[in-house]
Write a protein that holds these residues in place. Structure first.
Motif, mmCIF file in Angstrom:
data_model
loop_
_atom_site.group_PDB
_atom_site.id
_atom_site.type_symbol
_atom_site.label_atom_id
_atom_site.label_comp_id
_atom_site.label_asym_id
_atom_site.label_seq_id
_atom_site.Cartn_x
_atom_site.Cartn_y
_atom_site.Cartn_z
ATOM 1 N N GLU A 105 0.866 -1.138 -0.046
ATOM 2 C CA GLU A 105 -0.088 0.053 0.159
ATOM 3 C C GLU A 105 0.841 1.311 -0.012
ATOM 4 O OE1 GLU A 105 -2.291 -0.486 3.506
ATOM 5 O OE2 GLU A 105 -3.859 -1.550 2.462
ATOM 6 N N LYS A 106 0.257 2.413 -0.775
ATOM 7 C CA LYS A 106 1.142 3.310 -0.766
ATOM 8 C C LYS A 106 0.803 4.209 0.746
ATOM 9 C CE LYS A 106 -1.703 5.344 -3.433
ATOM 10 N NZ LYS A 106 -2.383 6.237 -4.433
ATOM 11 N N PRO A 107 2.018 4.957 1.180
ATOM 12 C CA PRO A 107 1.797 5.400 2.577
ATOM 13 C C PRO A 107 1.138 6.750 2.500
ATOM 14 C CG PRO A 107 3.956 5.815 1.568
ATOM 15 C CD PRO A 107 3.248 5.120 0.345
ATOM 16 N N ILE A 108 0.839 7.264 1.471
ATOM 17 C CA ILE A 108 -0.009 8.550 1.289
ATOM 18 C C ILE A 108 -1.567 8.209 0.437
ATOM 19 C CG2 ILE A 108 -0.170 10.721 0.208
ATOM 20 C CD1 ILE A 108 1.857 10.413 2.508
ATOM 21 N N MET A 109 -2.447 8.935 1.179
ATOM 22 C CA MET A 109 -3.742 8.658 0.567
ATOM 23 C C MET A 109 -4.068 10.104 -0.049
ATOM 24 S SD MET A 109 -5.347 6.475 3.433
ATOM 25 C CE MET A 109 -6.824 5.656 2.507
ATOM 26 N N THR A 110 -5.274 10.258 -0.855
ATOM 27 C CA THR A 110 -5.726 11.256 -1.558
ATOM 28 C C THR A 110 -7.058 11.586 -0.731
ATOM 29 O OG1 THR A 110 -6.849 10.179 -3.251
ATOM 30 C CG2 THR A 110 -4.565 10.998 -3.536
ATOM 31 N N ASP A 111 -7.707 12.663 -0.932
ATOM 32 C CA ASP A 111 -9.215 12.848 -0.176
ATOM 33 C C ASP A 111 -10.053 11.752 -0.834
ATOM 34 O OD1 ASP A 111 -8.514 14.964 1.160
ATOM 35 O OD2 ASP A 111 -9.550 16.564 -0.110
ATOM 36 N N ARG A 151 -16.869 15.205 -0.922
ATOM 37 C CA ARG A 151 -17.366 16.575 -0.533
ATOM 38 C C ARG A 151 -17.721 16.545 1.066
ATOM 39 N NH1 ARG A 151 -17.247 21.023 0.326
ATOM 40 N NH2 ARG A 151 -19.184 22.292 0.395
ATOM 41 N N THR A 152 -18.339 15.318 1.713
ATOM 42 C CA THR A 152 -18.301 15.164 2.955
ATOM 43 C C THR A 152 -17.352 15.345 3.743
ATOM 44 O OG1 THR A 152 -20.561 14.040 2.585
ATOM 45 C CG2 THR A 152 -19.496 13.701 4.587
ATOM 46 N N LEU A 153 -16.160 14.351 3.139
ATOM 47 C CA LEU A 153 -14.946 14.508 3.641
ATOM 48 C C LEU A 153 -14.318 15.841 3.829
ATOM 49 C CD1 LEU A 153 -12.058 12.298 4.430
ATOM 50 C CD2 LEU A 153 -11.502 13.551 2.305
ATOM 51 N N GLN A 154 -14.320 16.468 2.688
ATOM 52 C CA GLN A 154 -13.788 17.952 2.600
ATOM 53 C C GLN A 154 -14.559 18.893 3.667
ATOM 54 O OE1 GLN A 154 -14.153 18.479 -1.472
ATOM 55 N NE2 GLN A 154 -12.188 17.730 -1.836
ATOM 56 N N ARG A 155 -15.830 18.743 3.792
ATOM 57 C CA ARG A 155 -16.671 19.689 4.907
ATOM 58 C C ARG A 155 -16.085 19.184 6.186
ATOM 59 N NH1 ARG A 155 -20.538 18.401 8.032
ATOM 60 N NH2 ARG A 155 -21.003 16.309 6.834
ATOM 61 N N ARG A 156 -16.030 17.878 6.494
ATOM 62 C CA ARG A 156 -15.673 17.717 7.713
ATOM 63 C C ARG A 156 -14.280 17.911 8.093
ATOM 64 N NH1 ARG A 156 -18.058 11.441 8.730
ATOM 65 N NH2 ARG A 156 -20.366 12.372 8.758
ATOM 66 N N ALA A 157 -13.194 17.890 7.201
ATOM 67 C CA ALA A 157 -11.992 18.392 7.487
ATOM 68 C C ALA A 157 -11.817 19.754 7.729
ATOM 69 C CB ALA A 157 -11.011 17.900 6.276
ATOM 70 N N ARG A 166 -13.220 13.205 13.894
ATOM 71 C CA ARG A 166 -12.450 14.302 13.968
ATOM 72 C C ARG A 166 -11.218 13.784 12.757
ATOM 73 N NH1 ARG A 166 -12.662 18.681 16.525
ATOM 74 N NH2 ARG A 166 -10.394 19.025 16.529
ATOM 75 N N LEU A 167 -11.635 14.046 11.727
ATOM 76 C CA LEU A 167 -10.684 13.702 10.679
ATOM 77 C C LEU A 167 -9.467 14.697 10.684
ATOM 78 C CD1 LEU A 167 -13.229 13.360 7.564
ATOM 79 C CD2 LEU A 167 -11.767 11.633 8.734
ATOM 80 N N THR A 168 -9.508 15.840 11.248
ATOM 81 C CA THR A 168 -8.264 16.712 11.475
ATOM 82 C C THR A 168 -7.382 16.276 12.323
ATOM 83 O OG1 THR A 168 -9.697 18.123 12.914
ATOM 84 C CG2 THR A 168 -9.541 18.700 10.746
ATOM 85 N N GLY A 199 -3.042 22.903 -3.333
ATOM 86 C CA GLY A 199 -4.415 22.845 -3.358
ATOM 87 C C GLY A 199 -4.967 21.322 -3.197
ATOM 88 N N LYS A 200 -4.244 20.293 -3.220
ATOM 89 C CA LYS A 200 -4.727 19.019 -2.754
ATOM 90 C C LYS A 200 -4.285 18.539 -1.652
ATOM 91 C CE LYS A 200 -4.725 16.006 -5.823
ATOM 92 N NZ LYS A 200 -4.725 14.725 -6.990
ATOM 93 N N ARG A 201 -5.243 17.915 -0.921
ATOM 94 C CA ARG A 201 -4.880 17.634 0.588
ATOM 95 C C ARG A 201 -4.342 16.125 0.451
ATOM 96 N NH1 ARG A 201 -9.573 17.862 2.495
ATOM 97 N NH2 ARG A 201 -9.330 20.171 3.229
ATOM 98 N N PHE A 202 -3.322 15.735 1.137
ATOM 99 C CA PHE A 202 -2.673 14.538 1.225
ATOM 100 C C PHE A 202 -2.631 13.814 2.743
ATOM 101 C CE2 PHE A 202 -1.086 16.214 -2.826
ATOM 102 C CZ PHE A 202 -1.234 15.307 -3.762
ATOM 103 N N TRP A 203 -2.954 12.664 2.755
ATOM 104 C CA TRP A 203 -3.205 11.992 4.252
ATOM 105 C C TRP A 203 -2.324 11.009 4.292
ATOM 106 C CZ3 TRP A 203 -7.164 13.987 7.166
ATOM 107 C CH2 TRP A 203 -8.230 14.481 6.303
ATOM 108 N N VAL A 204 -1.670 10.779 5.579
ATOM 109 C CA VAL A 204 -0.682 9.875 5.950
ATOM 110 C C VAL A 204 -1.530 8.295 6.296
ATOM 111 C CG1 VAL A 204 1.149 8.912 7.500
ATOM 112 C CG2 VAL A 204 1.126 11.521 6.794
ATOM 113 N N ARG A 205 -1.336 7.505 5.461
ATOM 114 C CA ARG A 205 -2.340 6.331 5.571
ATOM 115 C C ARG A 205 -1.998 5.686 7.055
ATOM 116 N NH1 ARG A 205 -4.539 2.723 2.242
ATOM 117 N NH2 ARG A 205 -3.407 3.590 0.546
#
Length: 72
Positions: free
Chosen positions: A4-10, A22-28, A37-39, A48-54
């Motif tokens: 698995e990649k260590p980074i995830m996209t929205d 859209r819900t993910l972006q609103r909650r973040a 609390r996704l944050t 302008g793109k959000r990347f998450w640590v898996r």
């Protein structure tokens, strides 16, 4: 098995939690009381793109890697 990649996209995080992007972006952007609390997951915005640590997203979901690989 492909690692698995260590980074995830929205989109990948939204699919993992079973919600729309859209819900993910609103909650973040504006977390509400009672929602996950996704944050709390480690993330950054680049161009302008959000990347998450898996690993952080999995930990937020309550999934821990019991068989962590060690390097020699």
């Amino acid at each position: 098995m492909k690692p698995e990649k260590p980074i995830m996209t929205d989109a990948e995080v939204a699919e993992f939690f079973g919600i729309s992007v859209r819900t993910l972006q609103r909650r973040a952007k504006n977390p509400k009381s009672g929602e996950l609390r996704l944050t709390d997951a480690v993330h950054c915005v680049v161009g302008g793109k959000r990347f998450w640590v898996r690993e952080s997203v999995m930990r937020l979901a309550g999934i821990t890697n019991a068989t962590k690989e060690t390097t020699r």
